[in-house]
Scaffold this motif. Structure first.
Motif, short mmCIF file in Angstrom:
data_model
loop_
_atom_site.label_atom_id
_atom_site.label_comp_id
_atom_site.label_asym_id
_atom_site.label_seq_id
_atom_site.Cartn_x
_atom_site.Cartn_y
_atom_site.Cartn_z
N GLU A 154 83.77 38.14 83.19
CA GLU A 154 83.46 36.71 83.24
C GLU A 154 82.94 36.21 81.90
O GLU A 154 82.14 36.88 81.23
CB GLU A 154 82.42 36.45 84.33
CG GLU A 154 82.11 34.96 84.55
CD GLU A 154 81.18 34.72 85.72
OE1 GLU A 154 80.45 33.70 85.67
OE2 GLU A 154 81.17 35.55 86.66
N GLN A 155 83.42 35.04 81.50
CA GLN A 155 82.97 34.41 80.27
C GLN A 155 81.46 34.17 80.30
O GLN A 155 80.93 33.65 81.28
CB GLN A 155 83.71 33.08 80.08
CG GLN A 155 83.15 32.16 79.00
CD GLN A 155 83.38 32.71 77.60
OE1 GLN A 155 84.42 33.28 77.31
NE2 GLN A 155 82.41 32.53 76.72
N GLY A 163 75.97 29.35 73.55
CA GLY A 163 76.96 29.32 72.48
C GLY A 163 78.05 28.29 72.71
O GLY A 163 78.99 28.18 71.93
N THR A 164 77.92 27.53 73.80
CA THR A 164 78.95 26.56 74.19
C THR A 164 78.67 25.19 73.59
O THR A 164 77.55 24.67 73.69
CB THR A 164 79.02 26.45 75.71
OG1 THR A 164 79.29 27.74 76.27
CG2 THR A 164 80.12 25.48 76.14
N ILE A 165 79.69 24.60 73.01
CA ILE A 165 79.63 23.23 72.49
C ILE A 165 80.84 22.46 73.02
O ILE A 165 81.97 22.96 72.94
CB ILE A 165 79.66 23.18 70.95
CG1 ILE A 165 78.52 23.98 70.33
CG2 ILE A 165 79.64 21.74 70.45
CD1 ILE A 165 78.63 24.10 68.81
N PHE A 166 80.61 21.28 73.54
CA PHE A 166 81.68 20.31 73.81
C PHE A 166 81.38 19.09 72.95
O PHE A 166 80.24 18.62 72.91
CB PHE A 166 81.71 19.90 75.28
CG PHE A 166 81.91 21.06 76.23
CD1 PHE A 166 83.14 21.67 76.34
CD2 PHE A 166 80.86 21.52 77.00
CE1 PHE A 166 83.34 22.74 77.20
CE2 PHE A 166 81.03 22.58 77.88
CZ PHE A 166 82.28 23.19 77.97
N SER A 167 82.37 18.59 72.24
CA SER A 167 82.11 17.49 71.32
C SER A 167 83.25 16.48 71.31
O SER A 167 84.42 16.86 71.25
CB SER A 167 81.90 18.04 69.90
OG SER A 167 81.75 16.98 68.97
N ASN A 168 82.88 15.22 71.37
CA ASN A 168 83.86 14.13 71.23
C ASN A 168 84.14 13.79 69.78
O ASN A 168 85.09 13.08 69.48
CB ASN A 168 83.36 12.87 71.94
CG ASN A 168 83.34 13.01 73.44
OD1 ASN A 168 84.05 13.84 74.00
ND2 ASN A 168 82.53 12.19 74.10
N VAL A 169 83.28 14.28 68.88
CA VAL A 169 83.36 13.85 67.49
C VAL A 169 83.79 14.97 66.54
O VAL A 169 84.22 14.71 65.42
CB VAL A 169 82.02 13.25 67.02
CG1 VAL A 169 81.72 11.98 67.82
CG2 VAL A 169 80.87 14.25 67.17
N PHE A 183 83.59 25.13 71.81
CA PHE A 183 83.18 26.38 71.16
C PHE A 183 82.45 27.23 72.19
O PHE A 183 81.68 26.71 73.00
CB PHE A 183 82.26 26.08 69.97
CG PHE A 183 82.57 26.90 68.75
CD1 PHE A 183 83.87 27.08 68.31
CD2 PHE A 183 81.55 27.50 68.03
CE1 PHE A 183 84.15 27.82 67.17
CE2 PHE A 183 81.82 28.25 66.89
CZ PHE A 183 83.13 28.41 66.46
N TYR A 184 82.72 28.56 72.15
CA TYR A 184 82.18 29.45 73.18
C TYR A 184 81.77 30.79 72.58
O TYR A 184 82.29 31.23 71.56
CB TYR A 184 83.24 29.72 74.26
CG TYR A 184 83.79 28.50 74.92
CD1 TYR A 184 83.17 27.94 76.03
CD2 TYR A 184 84.96 27.90 74.45
CE1 TYR A 184 83.68 26.82 76.66
CE2 TYR A 184 85.49 26.78 75.07
CZ TYR A 184 84.86 26.23 76.18
OH TYR A 184 85.37 25.12 76.78
N ASP A 185 80.85 31.44 73.28
CA ASP A 185 80.52 32.83 72.99
C ASP A 185 81.77 33.69 73.23
O ASP A 185 82.42 33.58 74.27
CB ASP A 185 79.39 33.26 73.94
CG ASP A 185 78.95 34.71 73.75
OD1 ASP A 185 79.81 35.60 73.87
OD2 ASP A 185 77.76 34.94 73.52
N LEU A 217 81.63 33.56 67.91
CA LEU A 217 81.78 32.23 68.48
C LEU A 217 83.20 31.77 68.16
O LEU A 217 83.63 31.85 67.00
CB LEU A 217 80.75 31.26 67.90
CG LEU A 217 79.30 31.52 68.25
CD1 LEU A 217 78.38 30.60 67.44
CD2 LEU A 217 79.05 31.31 69.75
N VAL A 218 83.90 31.31 69.19
CA VAL A 218 85.32 30.98 69.03
C VAL A 218 85.63 29.70 69.79
O VAL A 218 85.09 29.46 70.87
CB VAL A 218 86.21 32.13 69.55
CG1 VAL A 218 87.70 31.76 69.45
CG2 VAL A 218 85.94 33.42 68.79
#
Length: 354
Positions: free
Chosen positions: A78-79, A215-221, A227-229, A240-241
């Motif tokens: 699992e992620q 490590g997770t990023i969600f971005s509109n900009v 981005f994830y672990d 991080l990928v």
């Protein structure tokens, strides 16, 4: 059975189709333009780390893929999503802390996505796959198909192409010519990941976990939109990928790195800049993925799984397959599996009726 099949492309669809057809008694040859199997599945090794520059995640709704994973006994896990995640709404607003629900987990392959490909390829007969062989022309004759590569000419009873339709019409010349309506459709069929930039940074330690962050990023900009672990399950290598915005294509690699570093520093602090290596794959530059004929501004999966792709051409001598042709989860690994099973079922049915 003496029926011979040439499969164009050694991605997930091509490999599974070859295995299934060999089990049915077909004589199969795979021609792959790249010097590796996988297509848009590409696992890179960086020291002990494995980072995915192509297809990575799957979930419980991908039941055809899960069946194949079980059949070939490919381990997965699992992620990692434990801890605080971040969502950026606007460039002038600080990243917001969010919690990602765990009711629909995603999974990754323990030994990299390439492990799935290697497990299937290992079941093929010796010399089934020919790497670094670029198909240039396909000629459909009265009783056979003739496939010309940059080094030789091969003959077969049937040809299966697993290329994205837009790449197919851009890179291979057909005689007789493909139907005009097929060409028009292929030009307007979105190639999944063609407009993507995949980014990976490896680290000596998972500093974000020490900060109780996922490590997770969600971005509109952007520049990073997701981005994830991507640390390994043994917790021995750390990365991080994720994806950079398509708008980053107008920048140089150095400019992209500068902007990505600024974003990571804003979210995670100075430790994010202490990475050991940086990798990126600009899929729009990948020679055997991109198409110069694909219409711009297509929406994701546009025309994926179209009915026209389900019908063989040239009196059942040319079969159109691959992830984009799948009526189920078009473009994804799940779609690639579904496409393989579908084309094999068609060939099996055709053989039984002859």
């Amino acid at each position: 059975m003496n029926t011979s099949v040439i499969i164009i492309g050694a991605g997930l669809t091509g490999l599974l189709s070859a295995y299934r057809l060999q089990e049915l008694g077909f004589n199969v040859k795979i021609l792959e333009a790249r010097d590796r199997i996988g297509g848009r599945i590409h696992t890179l090794r960086s020291g002990n780390a494995k980072v995915e520059m192509g297809a990575t995640w799957f979930n419980d709704s991908h039941f055809h893929l899960l069946d194949i994973i079980e059949e070939f006994n490919v381990p997965f896990f699992e992620q990692f999503m434990t801890g605080t995640s971040y969502f950026q709404t606007f460039s002038n607003v600080p990243p917001q802390e969010i919690t990602v629900p765990k009711n629909s987990p995603s999974y990754r392959f323990k030994n990299g996505t390439v492990d799935l490909l290697n497990s299937i390829a290992a079941k093929l007969k010796p010399n089934t796959i020919s790497l670094s062989e670029v198909v240039k022309e396909v000629h459909i004759l009265e009783n056979r198909a003739e496939v010309k590569t940059h080094v030789r000419t091969l003959n077969a009873d049937i040809v299966i192409t697993t290329l994205p339709p837009a790449a197919l019409i851009d890179q291979i010349e057909f005689s007789p010519a493909l139907p005009n309506d097929f060409i028009a459709l292929a030009e307007q069929t979105h190639t999944w990941m063609q407009d993507s930039i995949k980014v990976a940074l490896t680290y000596r330690k998972p500093f974000w976990r020490d900060q109780e962050k996922s490590g997770t990023i969600f971005s509109n900009v952007g520049p990073l939109t997701e981005f994830y672990d991507q640390s390994n399950v043994e917790n021995e290598s750390y990365a991080l990928v994720g994806f950079a915005s398509g708008s980053c294509a107008r920048f140089t690699k150095e400019q992209r790195i500068e902007k990505i570093e600024a974003q990571l520093k804003m979210v995670f602090g100075e430790e994010a800049l202490q990475y050991e290596s940086y990798y990126e794959t600009t899929w729009y530059d990948e020679e055997f993925t991109k198409s110069n004929r694909q219409v711009a501004n297509l929406f994701p999966h546009q025309n994926g799984g179209h009915a026209m792709y389900q019908t063989p051409l040239f009196n059942n001598k040319l079969f159109i397959s691959g992830a984009e042709t799948s009526k189920h989860h078009s473009g994804y690994m799940e779609g690639a599996i579904f496409a393989a099973e579908s084309v094999v079922a068609k060939l099996k049915s055709l053989h039984l009726t002859q």
